[in-house]
Write a protein that holds these residues in place. Structure first.
Motif, PDB file in Angstrom:
ATOM      1  N   GLU A 115       0.807  -1.219   0.000  1.00 25.12           N
ATOM      2  CA  GLU A 115       0.000   0.000   0.000  1.00 25.12           C
ATOM      3  C   GLU A 115       0.843   1.273   0.000  1.00 25.12           C
ATOM      4  O   GLU A 115       0.307   2.371  -0.111  1.00 25.12           O
ATOM      5  N   GLY A 116       2.146   1.121   0.162  1.00 24.68           N
ATOM      6  CA  GLY A 116       3.006   2.300   0.226  1.00 24.68           C
ATOM      7  C   GLY A 116       2.853   3.057   1.529  1.00 24.68           C
ATOM      8  O   GLY A 116       2.882   4.300   1.542  1.00 24.68           O
ATOM      9  N   TYR A 117       2.692   2.327   2.633  1.00 23.88           N
ATOM     10  CA  TYR A 117       2.521   2.932   3.955  1.00 23.88           C
ATOM     11  C   TYR A 117       3.714   3.854   4.237  1.00 23.88           C
ATOM     12  O   TYR A 117       4.869   3.414   4.251  1.00 23.88           O
ATOM     13  N   VAL A 118       3.443   5.132   4.443  1.00 24.22           N
ATOM     14  CA  VAL A 118       4.487   6.154   4.516  1.00 24.22           C
ATOM     15  C   VAL A 118       5.543   5.878   5.595  1.00 24.22           C
ATOM     16  O   VAL A 118       6.753   5.953   5.305  1.00 24.22           O
ATOM     17  N   PRO A 119       5.162   5.565   6.845  1.00 20.91           N
ATOM     18  CA  PRO A 119       6.201   5.296   7.847  1.00 20.91           C
ATOM     19  C   PRO A 119       7.117   4.126   7.465  1.00 20.91           C
ATOM     20  O   PRO A 119       8.322   4.160   7.746  1.00 20.91           O
ATOM     21  N   LEU A 120       6.564   3.105   6.816  1.00 19.36           N
ATOM     22  CA  LEU A 120       7.396   1.979   6.376  1.00 19.36           C
ATOM     23  C   LEU A 120       8.370   2.428   5.286  1.00 19.36           C
ATOM     24  O   LEU A 120       9.551   2.057   5.303  1.00 19.36           O
ATOM     25  N   ASN A 121       7.892   3.216   4.338  1.00 14.37           N
ATOM     26  CA  ASN A 121       8.767   3.721   3.284  1.00 14.37           C
ATOM     27  C   ASN A 121       9.886   4.586   3.863  1.00 14.37           C
ATOM     28  O   ASN A 121      11.041   4.510   3.426  1.00 14.37           O
ATOM     29  N   ILE A 170      11.018   5.725  14.156  1.00 16.60           N
ATOM     30  CA  ILE A 170      10.132   5.495  13.020  1.00 16.60           C
ATOM     31  C   ILE A 170       9.553   4.082  13.054  1.00 16.60           C
ATOM     32  O   ILE A 170       8.425   3.846  12.593  1.00 16.60           O
ATOM     33  N   THR A 171      10.308   3.150  13.631  1.00 20.82           N
ATOM     34  CA  THR A 171       9.867   1.752  13.685  1.00 20.82           C
ATOM     35  C   THR A 171       8.600   1.576  14.511  1.00 20.82           C
ATOM     36  O   THR A 171       7.769   0.709  14.206  1.00 20.82           O
ATOM     37  N   LEU A 172       8.421   2.393  15.550  1.00 23.42           N
ATOM     38  CA  LEU A 172       7.274   2.224  16.446  1.00 23.42           C
ATOM     39  C   LEU A 172       5.925   2.267  15.728  1.00 23.42           C
ATOM     40  O   LEU A 172       5.128   1.322  15.863  1.00 23.42           O
ATOM     41  N   PRO A 173       5.596   3.327  14.981  1.00 26.22           N
ATOM     42  CA  PRO A 173       4.289   3.330  14.306  1.00 26.22           C
ATOM     43  C   PRO A 173       4.151   2.208  13.290  1.00 26.22           C
ATOM     44  O   PRO A 173       3.052   1.708  13.067  1.00 26.22           O
ATOM     45  N   VAL A 174       5.262   1.791  12.675  1.00 27.64           N
ATOM     46  CA  VAL A 174       5.211   0.693  11.712  1.00 27.64           C
ATOM     47  C   VAL A 174       4.792  -0.603  12.409  1.00 27.64           C
ATOM     48  O   VAL A 174       3.920  -1.342  11.921  1.00 27.64           O
ATOM     49  N   GLU A 175       5.395  -0.877  13.559  1.00 27.86           N
ATOM     50  CA  GLU A 175       5.094  -2.118  14.283  1.00 27.86           C
ATOM     51  C   GLU A 175       3.698  -2.101  14.900  1.00 27.86           C
ATOM     52  O   GLU A 175       2.977  -3.100  14.851  1.00 27.86           O
ATOM     53  N   PHE A 176       3.310  -0.981  15.488  1.00 27.67           N
ATOM     54  CA  PHE A 176       1.978  -0.899  16.087  1.00 27.67           C
ATOM     55  C   PHE A 176       0.892  -1.027  15.024  1.00 27.67           C
ATOM     56  O   PHE A 176      -0.140  -1.667  15.251  1.00 27.67           O
ATOM     57  N   ASN A 177       1.122  -0.418  13.876  1.00 27.23           N
ATOM     58  CA  ASN A 177       0.149  -0.512  12.792  1.00 27.23           C
ATOM     59  C   ASN A 177       0.030  -1.943  12.290  1.00 27.23           C
ATOM     60  O   ASN A 177      -1.078  -2.427  12.020  1.00 27.23           O
ATOM     61  N   ALA A 178       1.162  -2.639  12.157  1.00 26.29           N
ATOM     62  CA  ALA A 178       1.138  -4.036  11.706  1.00 26.29           C
ATOM     63  C   ALA A 178       0.390  -4.917  12.701  1.00 26.29           C
ATOM     64  O   ALA A 178      -0.347  -5.833  12.305  1.00 26.29           O
ATOM     65  N   SER A 179       0.552  -4.650  13.989  1.00 25.43           N
ATOM     66  CA  SER A 179      -0.153  -5.432  15.014  1.00 25.43           C
ATOM     67  C   SER A 179      -1.654  -5.165  14.970  1.00 25.43           C
ATOM     68  O   SER A 179      -2.463  -6.087  15.108  1.00 25.43           O
ATOM     69  N   THR A 210       9.127  -4.497  23.144  1.00 24.85           N
ATOM     70  CA  THR A 210      10.567  -4.595  22.878  1.00 24.85           C
ATOM     71  C   THR A 210      11.031  -3.428  21.997  1.00 24.85           C
ATOM     72  O   THR A 210      12.149  -2.934  22.149  1.00 24.85           O
ATOM     73  N   TYR A 211      10.164  -2.984  21.093  1.00 28.91           N
ATOM     74  CA  TYR A 211      10.517  -1.843  20.238  1.00 28.91           C
ATOM     75  C   TYR A 211      10.484  -0.540  21.040  1.00 28.91           C
ATOM     76  O   TYR A 211      11.295   0.359  20.811  1.00 28.91           O
ATOM     77  N   VAL A 212       9.547  -0.453  21.971  1.00 33.44           N
ATOM     78  CA  VAL A 212       9.487   0.719  22.844  1.00 33.44           C
ATOM     79  C   VAL A 212      10.759   0.790  23.691  1.00 33.44           C
ATOM     80  O   VAL A 212      11.365   1.865  23.845  1.00 33.44           O
ATOM     81  N   ALA A 213      11.180  -0.358  24.226  1.00 34.42           N
ATOM     82  CA  ALA A 213      12.384  -0.409  25.049  1.00 34.42           C
ATOM     83  C   ALA A 213      13.618  -0.044  24.238  1.00 34.42           C
ATOM     84  O   ALA A 213      14.499   0.680  24.719  1.00 34.42           O
ATOM     85  N   ALA A 214      13.698  -0.538  22.998  1.00 38.20           N
ATOM     86  CA  ALA A 214      14.847  -0.234  22.142  1.00 38.20           C
ATOM     87  C   ALA A 214      14.915   1.263  21.841  1.00 38.20           C
ATOM     88  O   ALA A 214      15.999   1.861  21.855  1.00 38.20           O
ATOM     89  N   MET A 215      13.753   1.862  21.584  1.00 41.02           N
ATOM     90  CA  MET A 215      13.725   3.296  21.322  1.00 41.02           C
ATOM     91  C   MET A 215      14.149   4.082  22.557  1.00 41.02           C
ATOM     92  O   MET A 215      14.947   5.024  22.466  1.00 41.02           O
ATOM     93  N   ALA A 216      13.629   3.704  23.716  1.00 44.40           N
ATOM     94  CA  ALA A 216      13.966   4.402  24.955  1.00 44.40           C
ATOM     95  C   ALA A 216      15.454   4.285  25.263  1.00 44.40           C
ATOM     96  O   ALA A 216      16.096   5.262  25.681  1.00 44.40           O
TER      97      ALA A 216
END
Length: 232
Positions: A115-121, A170-179, A210-216
């Motif tokens: 779909e060309g999801y902007v945060p993933l791109n 940037i990874t956070l919204p990508v992962e939350f959206n996928a979930s 785990t992604y939240v922890a990595a970002m923090a």
């Protein structure tokens, strides 16, 4: 006199990292325990992770995306460069709540890509710089700290490290959206019951932590580096 890593080898700025270290350990334990628990709980419908992934991919006109088996536990991922979805053996063959949840999550990434999801791109765009930054940053930082004549290299290292932190953000919204996509797909396609949705949410939320922890941890380390630089 300035001590690059603190007086007598102790760097007081290390205190900044302690909360994020604890959060990281908690997140790692949480994802392992949640995954292990729901890996033993089979769904009533009995679909395997591979079957769920194939059905969902086909339903979204992604029949050309193959599903492969990857080595190791929790090695599941979607590769946007090769357009391949890879599932670990226990997810590929398993018909547990954990297996179908992880499989649907990775399909979520495939759909984002299509779909060309902007945060993933944006994440894919930053990835090469972040990968180089995460591996090379410390070389520049340490040289800049040890050799006063090359102090400017520390700024280069910090900028490279900042790129790696940006990737984590940037990874956070990508992962939350996928979930979120995964839970919706599992529910609307009838792969899991209402009761099983609770387990699916726990598995996916634990993984997201785990992604939240990595970002923090990344932000805390960046702040620490800036403090060291200013003190120097």
């Amino acid at each position: 006199m300035f001590y690059p890593f603190g007086f007598w080898g102790f760097d007081p700025t290390i205190i900044i990292l302690i909360p994020t270290i604890l959060l990281t350990l908690y997140a790692q334990g949480k994802v392992k325990s949640s995954f292990s628990k729901y890996l033993r709980v089979n769904t009533r419908k009995g679909y395997t992770g591979a079957q769920v992934a194939r059905i969902l991919l086909d339903d979204h006109q992604l029949k050309d995306v193959p599903i492969e088996v990857s080595q190791g536990q929790l090695s599941d991922h979607y590769d946007p460069t090769q357009r391949v979805l890879r599932l670990s053996g226990e997810v590929y063959q398993g018909n547990s709540i954990a297996a179908v949840s992880v499989a649907a999550h990775e399909v979520g990434h495939a759909i984002q890509h299509d779909e060309g999801y902007v945060p993933l791109n944006l994440r894919n765009l930053v990835f090469p710089i972040a990968r180089f930054g995460s591996s090379a940053a410390w070389f520049f930082i340490i040289i800049g700290l040890i050799l006063p004549a090359f102090a400017g290299l520390m700024d280069v290292g910090i900028l490279l490290f900042a790129a790696a932190v940006l990737f984590q953000i940037i990874t956070l919204p990508v992962e939350f959206n996928a979930s979120n996509r995964a839970l919706h797909l599992l529910d609307t396609n009838g792969f899991i019951t209402t009761e099983e949705t609770i387990g699916a949410k726990k598995v996916l939320n634990a993984a997201a932590l785990t992604y939240v922890a990595a970002m923090a941890a990344g932000i805390a380390q960046l702040l620490r580096l800036l403090l060291i630089r200013n003190r120097r």
